[in-house]
Design a protein around this motif. Structure first.
Motif, mmCIF file in Angstrom:
data_model
loop_
_atom_site.group_PDB
_atom_site.id
_atom_site.type_symbol
_atom_site.label_atom_id
_atom_site.label_comp_id
_atom_site.label_asym_id
_atom_site.label_seq_id
_atom_site.Cartn_x
_atom_site.Cartn_y
_atom_site.Cartn_z
ATOM 1 N N VAL A 1 0.978 -1.307 0.417
ATOM 2 C CA VAL A 1 -0.188 0.265 -0.152
ATOM 3 C C VAL A 1 0.862 1.352 0.317
ATOM 4 C CG1 VAL A 1 -1.895 1.682 0.905
ATOM 5 C CG2 VAL A 1 -1.814 -1.356 1.119
ATOM 6 N N THR A 2 2.071 1.373 0.658
ATOM 7 C CA THR A 2 2.848 2.281 0.574
ATOM 8 C C THR A 2 3.529 2.354 -0.514
ATOM 9 O OG1 THR A 2 3.478 2.027 2.768
ATOM 10 C CG2 THR A 2 5.279 3.351 1.842
ATOM 11 N N ALA A 3 3.910 1.568 -1.222
ATOM 12 C CA ALA A 3 4.915 1.953 -2.682
ATOM 13 C C ALA A 3 3.453 1.958 -3.227
ATOM 14 C CB ALA A 3 4.464 0.508 -3.293
ATOM 15 N N LEU A 4 2.305 2.134 -3.306
ATOM 16 C CA LEU A 4 0.686 2.441 -4.547
ATOM 17 C C LEU A 4 0.931 3.903 -4.107
ATOM 18 C CD1 LEU A 4 -1.917 2.790 -5.455
ATOM 19 C CD2 LEU A 4 -3.076 2.004 -4.096
ATOM 20 N N LYS A 5 0.805 4.411 -2.820
ATOM 21 C CA LYS A 5 0.922 6.425 -2.730
ATOM 22 C C LYS A 5 2.278 6.918 -2.571
ATOM 23 C CE LYS A 5 1.966 6.690 1.988
ATOM 24 N NZ LYS A 5 0.419 7.189 3.811
ATOM 25 N N VAL A 6 3.319 6.494 -2.673
ATOM 26 C CA VAL A 6 4.297 6.505 -3.420
ATOM 27 C C VAL A 6 3.955 6.918 -4.557
ATOM 28 C CG1 VAL A 6 6.695 6.662 -3.752
ATOM 29 C CG2 VAL A 6 5.491 6.085 -1.681
ATOM 30 N N ALA A 7 3.709 5.993 -5.497
ATOM 31 C CA ALA A 7 3.128 6.379 -6.923
ATOM 32 C C ALA A 7 2.291 6.978 -6.982
ATOM 33 C CB ALA A 7 3.006 4.916 -7.210
ATOM 34 N N LEU A 8 1.149 7.267 -6.277
ATOM 35 C CA LEU A 8 0.123 7.833 -6.627
ATOM 36 C C LEU A 8 0.277 9.373 -6.149
ATOM 37 C CD1 LEU A 8 -2.907 6.446 -5.318
ATOM 38 C CD2 LEU A 8 -2.769 6.752 -7.904
ATOM 39 N N VAL A 9 1.426 10.278 -5.298
ATOM 40 C CA VAL A 9 1.934 11.477 -5.008
ATOM 41 C C VAL A 9 2.424 11.707 -6.242
ATOM 42 C CG1 VAL A 9 2.682 12.714 -2.781
ATOM 43 C CG2 VAL A 9 1.137 11.267 -2.596
ATOM 44 N N ALA A 10 3.512 11.140 -6.464
ATOM 45 C CA ALA A 10 4.382 11.157 -7.705
ATOM 46 C C ALA A 10 3.756 12.018 -8.621
ATOM 47 C CB ALA A 10 5.743 10.497 -7.583
ATOM 48 N N GLY A 11 2.949 10.561 -9.086
ATOM 49 C CA GLY A 11 1.942 11.009 -10.507
ATOM 50 C C GLY A 11 1.392 12.368 -10.008
ATOM 51 N N ILE A 12 0.543 12.541 -9.447
ATOM 52 C CA ILE A 12 -0.295 13.526 -9.042
ATOM 53 C C ILE A 12 0.775 15.314 -9.549
ATOM 54 C CG2 ILE A 12 -1.029 15.350 -7.759
ATOM 55 C CD1 ILE A 12 -2.569 12.753 -6.021
ATOM 56 N N GLY A 13 2.201 14.870 -9.172
ATOM 57 C CA GLY A 13 3.171 15.810 -8.557
ATOM 58 C C GLY A 13 3.985 16.552 -10.359
ATOM 59 N N ILE A 14 4.163 14.780 -10.919
ATOM 60 C CA ILE A 14 4.744 15.172 -12.193
ATOM 61 C C ILE A 14 3.397 15.411 -13.302
ATOM 62 C CG2 ILE A 14 5.230 13.436 -14.176
ATOM 63 C CD1 ILE A 14 6.235 11.687 -12.110
ATOM 64 N N ALA A 15 2.171 15.428 -13.196
ATOM 65 C CA ALA A 15 1.213 15.744 -13.786
ATOM 66 C C ALA A 15 1.105 17.532 -13.786
ATOM 67 C CB ALA A 15 -0.336 15.213 -13.563
ATOM 68 N N GLY B 1 -8.253 6.799 -5.387
ATOM 69 C CA GLY B 1 -6.765 6.158 -5.060
ATOM 70 C C GLY B 1 -6.440 6.390 -4.018
ATOM 71 N N LEU B 2 -6.034 7.794 -3.341
ATOM 72 C CA LEU B 2 -5.811 8.464 -3.100
ATOM 73 C C LEU B 2 -6.199 7.614 -1.521
ATOM 74 C CD1 LEU B 2 -4.764 12.145 -3.729
ATOM 75 C CD2 LEU B 2 -2.594 10.502 -3.261
ATOM 76 N N LEU B 3 -7.060 7.486 -1.200
ATOM 77 C CA LEU B 3 -8.127 7.280 0.412
ATOM 78 C C LEU B 3 -7.192 5.614 0.294
ATOM 79 C CD1 LEU B 3 -11.387 8.827 -0.649
ATOM 80 C CD2 LEU B 3 -10.073 9.613 1.258
ATOM 81 N N THR B 4 -7.910 5.253 -1.220
ATOM 82 C CA THR B 4 -7.052 4.312 -1.288
ATOM 83 C C THR B 4 -5.534 3.820 -0.009
ATOM 84 O OG1 THR B 4 -8.481 2.763 -2.082
ATOM 85 C CG2 THR B 4 -6.949 1.491 -1.218
ATOM 86 N N ALA B 5 -4.745 4.426 -0.898
ATOM 87 C CA ALA B 5 -3.215 4.554 -0.609
ATOM 88 C C ALA B 5 -3.569 5.681 0.636
ATOM 89 C CB ALA B 5 -2.504 5.614 -1.306
ATOM 90 N N ASN B 6 -4.333 6.126 1.727
ATOM 91 C CA ASN B 6 -3.692 6.473 2.607
ATOM 92 C C ASN B 6 -4.084 5.514 3.681
ATOM 93 O OD1 ASN B 6 -3.094 9.034 2.595
ATOM 94 N ND2 ASN B 6 -5.519 9.817 2.457
ATOM 95 N N LEU B 7 -4.511 4.275 3.211
ATOM 96 C CA LEU B 7 -4.818 3.131 4.313
ATOM 97 C C LEU B 7 -2.968 2.591 4.521
ATOM 98 C CD1 LEU B 7 -7.359 0.975 2.197
ATOM 99 C CD2 LEU B 7 -8.106 2.053 4.561
ATOM 100 N N GLY B 8 -2.415 2.414 3.940
ATOM 101 C CA GLY B 8 -0.589 2.602 4.030
ATOM 102 C C GLY B 8 -0.373 3.020 5.425
ATOM 103 N N ALA B 9 -0.787 4.681 5.334
ATOM 104 C CA ALA B 9 -0.582 5.360 6.880
ATOM 105 C C ALA B 9 -1.243 4.761 7.068
ATOM 106 C CB ALA B 9 -0.543 6.923 6.268
ATOM 107 N N LEU B 10 -2.336 4.694 7.669
ATOM 108 C CA LEU B 10 -3.586 4.215 8.719
ATOM 109 C C LEU B 10 -3.056 2.951 9.179
ATOM 110 C CD1 LEU B 10 -5.850 5.055 10.934
ATOM 111 C CD2 LEU B 10 -7.465 3.589 9.087
ATOM 112 N N HIS B 11 -2.603 2.030 8.813
ATOM 113 C CA HIS B 11 -2.076 0.550 8.684
ATOM 114 C C HIS B 11 -0.782 0.818 9.729
ATOM 115 C CE1 HIS B 11 -0.027 -3.659 8.134
ATOM 116 N NE2 HIS B 11 -1.544 -3.989 7.973
#
Length: 331
Positions: A39-53, A178-188
């Motif tokens: 889940v952390t890998a997913l979150k990193v990819a999403l955050v980086a994707g938003i920044g790159i976009a 997707g970010l809400l789902t990725a936040n599960l990683g931080a919560l977990h």
């Protein structure tokens, strides 16, 4: 209407997430480690994707020179908007993104070769978060002007607005989900680490012994996990996300400052004690940390006093229970 519906969905999703993460953390640590990594890998990819976009499709470099000092800044008190006090108040919000750098130390007993792996993990993850934070914020300000961001309502998500601006509402919904789902990683990960605090305190006789019980099957302090989940659900019903994070970060600063101050005390009292974890450039780095922490604490008390006092009140509310327990003759 669409925003209101999404916020209601997000609230339900958040409470469901707390319950599901709590139950998942009752599983063996190794299984939880795999879940956290994925889940952390997913979150990193999403955050980086938003920044790159934002970098590639926003490209409004002129936004970086615009003054947003007269924006609406919904939910931000007048005393926390401009100048040094505004900078300090903004730092409190930004520090939430960095919170967690010290959580790994709470599970040190469960880490292989902690002398080597814990410093590497803390330093490496901190550098990664710095890079992601700078990347995504640069993307925000290239896609939206500072005035646009300052005028957003308190309940709005900057990431969601950026994605709507760049791709339309449909893609923004998917990415925000997707970010809400990725936040599960931080919560977990937070559940995994922080549940070890009541466990360790109970083991040392500072909380009821029942919280120190370890499951013979999973080797996890299940009762401590359940207690933490109950507290988390209570807090989730008590206020907005921004208010809760400000309250939590203020008290984290207090205890992190006390932990760093303890370095000076322990080195003086036990100069010859073995120290597997080195403090670089001691005492300069520790001293700078305490100076910055002191500034942020004082500034928060001045700029947003009610949130600071609420944070102090929450901790103070637990002191009578703590003192009653540690002074019991039968403990």
């Amino acid at each position: 209407m669409q925003c209101t519906g999404f916020l209601a969905f997000a609230a339900v999703f958040w409470h469901f997430s707390i319950g599901s993460r709590m139950l998942l953390n009752l599983a063996p640590v190794r299984a939880n480690g795999w879940v956290a990594s994925i889940v952390t890998a997913l979150k990193v990819a999403l955050v980086a994707g938003i920044g790159i976009a934002g970098l590639l499709l926003g490209a409004h470099v002129s936004h970086l020179t615009i003054d947003a000092g007269h924006g609406a800044c919904a939910g931000v008190p007048e005393t926390a908007r401009l100048g040094l006090s505004g900078f300090g108040a903004a730092m409190i919000g930004a520090l939430w993104a960095y919170n967690g750098w010290n959580d790994l130390s709470m599970v040190a007993e469960e880490v292989e070769d902690p002398d080597r792996n814990i410093p590497r993990a803390i330093i490496g993850s901190s550098m990664l978060i710095i890079g992601l934070y700078l990347l995504v914020n640069l993307g925000y300000f290239l896609a939206l002007s500072p005035m646009d961001i300052a005028n957003l309502p308190e309940s709005a998500s900057v990431a969601g607005i950026v994605m709507t601006t760049l791709f339309g509402a449909g893609v923004a919904w998917l990415l925000t989900l997707g970010l809400l789902t990725a936040n599960l990683g931080a919560l977990h990960s937070t559940f995994l680490a922080v549940s070890r605090l009541p466990f360790a305190m109970a083991r040392d006789g500072l909380l009821p012994r029942t919280l120190s019980v370890i499951s013979p099957r999973t080797r996890v302090p299940g009762r401590a996990v359940l207690a933490l989940g109950a507290v988390a659900i209570g807090f989730a019903f008590s206020g907005s996300f921004d208010t809760l994070t400000d309250i939590i970060v203020f008290m984290l600063l207090v205890f992190n400052g006390l932990a760093v101050a303890a370095i000076f005390v322990l080195r003086r009292r036990f100069p010859d004690a073995p120290r597997p974890y080195r403090v670089p450039a001691y005492p300069l780095v520790a001293g700078l940390f305490l100076a910055g922490t002191g500034f942020l604490l004082v500034n928060t008390l001045v700029a947003t006093p009610w949130r600071a006092l609420a944070s102090i009140a929450i901790v103070a509310a637990g002191l009578p229970v703590y003192l009653w327990h540690v002074r019991r003759p039968s403990r």
